[in-house]
Design a protein around this motif. Structure first.
Motif, PDB file in Angstrom:
ATOM      1  N   PRO A 294      33.527  51.805  28.792  1.00 14.43           N
ATOM      2  CA  PRO A 294      32.130  51.707  28.334  1.00 14.43           C
ATOM      3  C   PRO A 294      31.972  51.722  26.817  1.00 14.43           C
ATOM      4  CG  PRO A 294      32.310  53.247  30.168  1.00 14.43           C
ATOM      5  CD  PRO A 294      33.704  52.903  29.747  1.00 14.43           C
ATOM      6  N   ARG A 295      32.999  52.212  26.111  1.00 17.78           N
ATOM      7  CA  ARG A 295      32.913  52.288  24.647  1.00 17.78           C
ATOM      8  C   ARG A 295      33.435  51.028  23.960  1.00 17.78           C
ATOM      9  NH1 ARG A 295      35.628  58.348  24.083  1.00 17.78           N
ATOM     10  NH2 ARG A 295      34.521  59.269  25.862  1.00 17.78           N
ATOM     11  N   PHE A 296      33.986  50.087  24.733  1.00 13.12           N
ATOM     12  CA  PHE A 296      34.628  48.927  24.118  1.00 13.12           C
ATOM     13  C   PHE A 296      33.625  47.906  23.568  1.00 13.12           C
ATOM     14  CE2 PHE A 296      38.762  49.325  26.822  1.00 13.12           C
ATOM     15  CZ  PHE A 296      39.090  50.467  26.105  1.00 13.12           C
ATOM     16  N   GLY A 297      32.422  47.876  24.140  1.00 11.88           N
ATOM     17  CA  GLY A 297      31.423  46.925  23.687  1.00 11.88           C
ATOM     18  C   GLY A 297      31.798  45.478  23.960  1.00 11.88           C
ATOM     19  N   MET A 298      32.485  45.216  25.064  1.00 18.87           N
ATOM     20  CA  MET A 298      32.951  43.864  25.379  1.00 18.87           C
ATOM     21  C   MET A 298      31.898  43.095  26.163  1.00 18.87           C
ATOM     22  SD  MET A 298      36.827  44.988  26.474  1.00 18.87           S
ATOM     23  CE  MET A 298      37.370  43.334  26.907  1.00 18.87           C
ATOM     24  N   ALA A 299      32.000  41.762  26.124  1.00 16.33           N
ATOM     25  CA  ALA A 299      31.110  40.906  26.901  1.00 16.33           C
ATOM     26  C   ALA A 299      31.438  41.039  28.386  1.00 16.33           C
ATOM     27  CB  ALA A 299      31.262  39.455  26.455  1.00 16.33           C
ATOM     28  N   ALA A 300      30.485  40.618  29.236  1.00 19.73           N
ATOM     29  CA  ALA A 300      30.630  40.771  30.684  1.00 19.73           C
ATOM     30  C   ALA A 300      31.874  40.059  31.208  1.00 19.73           C
ATOM     31  CB  ALA A 300      29.380  40.258  31.391  1.00 19.73           C
ATOM     32  N   ASN A 301      32.113  38.813  30.753  1.00 19.67           N
ATOM     33  CA  ASN A 301      33.282  38.065  31.219  1.00 19.67           C
ATOM     34  C   ASN A 301      34.580  38.764  30.826  1.00 19.67           C
ATOM     35  OD1 ASN A 301      31.706  36.103  32.381  1.00 19.67           O
ATOM     36  ND2 ASN A 301      31.855  34.671  30.665  1.00 19.67           N
ATOM     37  N   ALA A 302      34.617  39.279  29.614  1.00 22.94           N
ATOM     38  CA  ALA A 302      35.814  39.980  29.150  1.00 22.94           C
ATOM     39  C   ALA A 302      36.045  41.263  29.949  1.00 22.94           C
ATOM     40  CB  ALA A 302      35.686  40.292  27.659  1.00 22.94           C
ATOM     41  N   LEU A 303      34.964  41.975  30.278  1.00 21.52           N
ATOM     42  CA  LEU A 303      35.093  43.189  31.085  1.00 21.52           C
ATOM     43  C   LEU A 303      35.614  42.870  32.481  1.00 21.52           C
ATOM     44  CD1 LEU A 303      31.837  45.124  30.113  1.00 21.52           C
ATOM     45  CD2 LEU A 303      34.192  45.797  29.592  1.00 21.52           C
ATOM     46  N   THR A 304      35.159  41.754  33.049  1.00 25.61           N
ATOM     47  CA  THR A 304      35.639  41.348  34.367  1.00 25.61           C
ATOM     48  C   THR A 304      37.132  41.061  34.333  1.00 25.61           C
ATOM     49  OG1 THR A 304      33.485  40.394  34.927  1.00 25.61           O
ATOM     50  CG2 THR A 304      35.366  39.673  36.232  1.00 25.61           C
ATOM     51  N   LEU A 305      37.581  40.325  33.329  1.00 26.86           N
ATOM     52  CA  LEU A 305      39.003  39.993  33.205  1.00 26.86           C
ATOM     53  C   LEU A 305      39.837  41.246  32.964  1.00 26.86           C
ATOM     54  CD1 LEU A 305      38.820  36.731  31.060  1.00 26.86           C
ATOM     55  CD2 LEU A 305      39.371  36.929  33.498  1.00 26.86           C
ATOM     56  N   LEU A 306      39.336  42.149  32.142  1.00 25.52           N
ATOM     57  CA  LEU A 306      40.056  43.396  31.889  1.00 25.52           C
ATOM     58  C   LEU A 306      40.146  44.232  33.164  1.00 25.52           C
ATOM     59  CD1 LEU A 306      41.442  45.385  30.016  1.00 25.52           C
ATOM     60  CD2 LEU A 306      39.186  46.248  29.332  1.00 25.52           C
TER      61      LEU A 306
ATOM     62  N   ASP B 293      31.070  39.986  40.802  1.00 27.29           N
ATOM     63  CA  ASP B 293      32.176  40.171  39.863  1.00 27.29           C
ATOM     64  C   ASP B 293      32.913  41.477  40.128  1.00 27.29           C
ATOM     65  OD1 ASP B 293      31.601  37.781  38.595  1.00 27.29           O
ATOM     66  OD2 ASP B 293      30.309  38.725  37.079  1.00 27.29           O
ATOM     67  N   ALA B 294      32.164  42.526  40.472  1.00 26.81           N
ATOM     68  CA  ALA B 294      32.788  43.820  40.769  1.00 26.81           C
ATOM     69  C   ALA B 294      33.673  43.730  42.008  1.00 26.81           C
ATOM     70  CB  ALA B 294      31.704  44.878  40.970  1.00 26.81           C
ATOM     71  N   ALA B 295      33.196  43.026  43.029  1.00 28.65           N
ATOM     72  CA  ALA B 295      33.995  42.852  44.250  1.00 28.65           C
ATOM     73  C   ALA B 295      35.237  42.024  43.968  1.00 28.65           C
ATOM     74  CB  ALA B 295      33.148  42.206  45.336  1.00 28.65           C
ATOM     75  N   MET B 296      35.096  40.986  43.148  1.00 26.18           N
ATOM     76  CA  MET B 296      36.231  40.140  42.804  1.00 26.18           C
ATOM     77  C   MET B 296      37.290  40.934  42.052  1.00 26.18           C
ATOM     78  SD  MET B 296      36.355  36.647  40.518  1.00 26.18           S
ATOM     79  CE  MET B 296      35.953  37.544  39.017  1.00 26.18           C
ATOM     80  N   ALA B 297      36.867  41.796  41.144  1.00 28.86           N
ATOM     81  CA  ALA B 297      37.816  42.618  40.392  1.00 28.86           C
ATOM     82  C   ALA B 297      38.622  43.515  41.329  1.00 28.86           C
ATOM     83  CB  ALA B 297      37.071  43.457  39.359  1.00 28.86           C
ATOM     84  N   SER B 298      37.980  44.054  42.351  1.00 27.62           N
ATOM     85  CA  SER B 298      38.668  44.946  43.293  1.00 27.62           C
ATOM     86  C   SER B 298      39.771  44.234  44.065  1.00 27.62           C
ATOM     87  CB  SER B 298      37.665  45.541  44.285  1.00 27.62           C
ATOM     88  OG  SER B 298      36.683  46.296  43.610  1.00 27.62           O
TER      89      SER B 298
END
Length: 232
Positions: free
Chosen positions: A124-136, A71-76
């Protein structure tokens, strides 16, 4: 003999240029004496450091947000897509606006890029789910590439051709070399900072982004004054 009209026009401009007939050391002295050279150098240094943040993003996403490596590579990958679009559109817009107007446009783009870094700082302070963090992260990197790329490529290239004249090729290389040198120095020290504290690293990167924005803004305002024939 020149083989086309474009080459003839370029040769004519070089003949009438203030640096026509100068040696390379004389041209370098001329560059170093001008405020505009140092402003674009400062902005290029900052933007190159910002650009190379892309190399750190997967580590940041894994270490700070516990994102999976895939997911990290995809975001990049979102960064170059934003760059592709903005460079094409940016060149079209740059040709149609005055340098004074472009100072506000590109200053605004770099301000948005700084906002993307600030959002990474706060994520890190947003408390979002993993999928939401990836999209953001995808959205932030897309916007980051969209904003940084035209500011990185277009003003420097146009300035080097106009200001460098017959030495424009060397001026482009010199600006790139200074920017790469600053980037190497920054990441030599900042890599250790990131290992100890991503928060501090992103704060430093945010400061670099603000510096780059200010130097680009004042550089383009200076270009509007340097080119009085251009409409304000």
């Amino acid at each position: 003999m020149p083989n086309n009209a474009g080459e003839q026009d370029r040769n004519d401009r070089n003949i009438n240029h203030v640096l026509s007939g100068t040696s390379l050391p004389e041209a370098i002295t001329h560059f170093f004496r001008h405020r505009q050279f140092w402003l674009i150098t400062g902005s290029m240094m900052g933007m190159t450091i910002m650009w190379d943040f892309l190399l750190m993003v997967p580590l940041y996403l894994r270490d700070t947000l516990n994102m999976q490596p895939a997911d990290a590579a995809m975001a990049s990958s979102a960064f170059p897509f934003g760059s592709l679009i903005s460079v094409l559109v940016g060149g079209f817009v740059f040709d149609r606006l005055s340098r004074r107007s472009m100072a506000w446009v590109m200053g605004g783009l770099l301000l948005v890029a700084a906002g993307c870094i600030l959002t990474f700082y706060l994520m890190p302070r947003f408390g979002m789910a993993a999928n939401a963090l990836t999209l953001l992260s995808l959205a932030l990197l897309f916007i980051f590439g969209l904003c940084v790329s035209p500011c990185y490529y277009i003003p420097m290239s146009v300035f080097s051709i106009e200001f460098g004249g017959p030495h424009s090729g060397f001026l482009i290389a010199l600006l790139d070399a200074l920017a790469f040198g600053a980037t190497a120095a920054f990441y030599y020290f900042a890599g250790d900072v990131a290992q100890r504290s991503w928060t501090l690293f992103l704060f430093l990167l945010l400061a670099v982004a603000v510096f780059s924005m200010l130097t680009m803004f004042f550089f383009l305002l200076g270009e509007a004054k340097r080119l009085p024939a251009e409409p304000a």
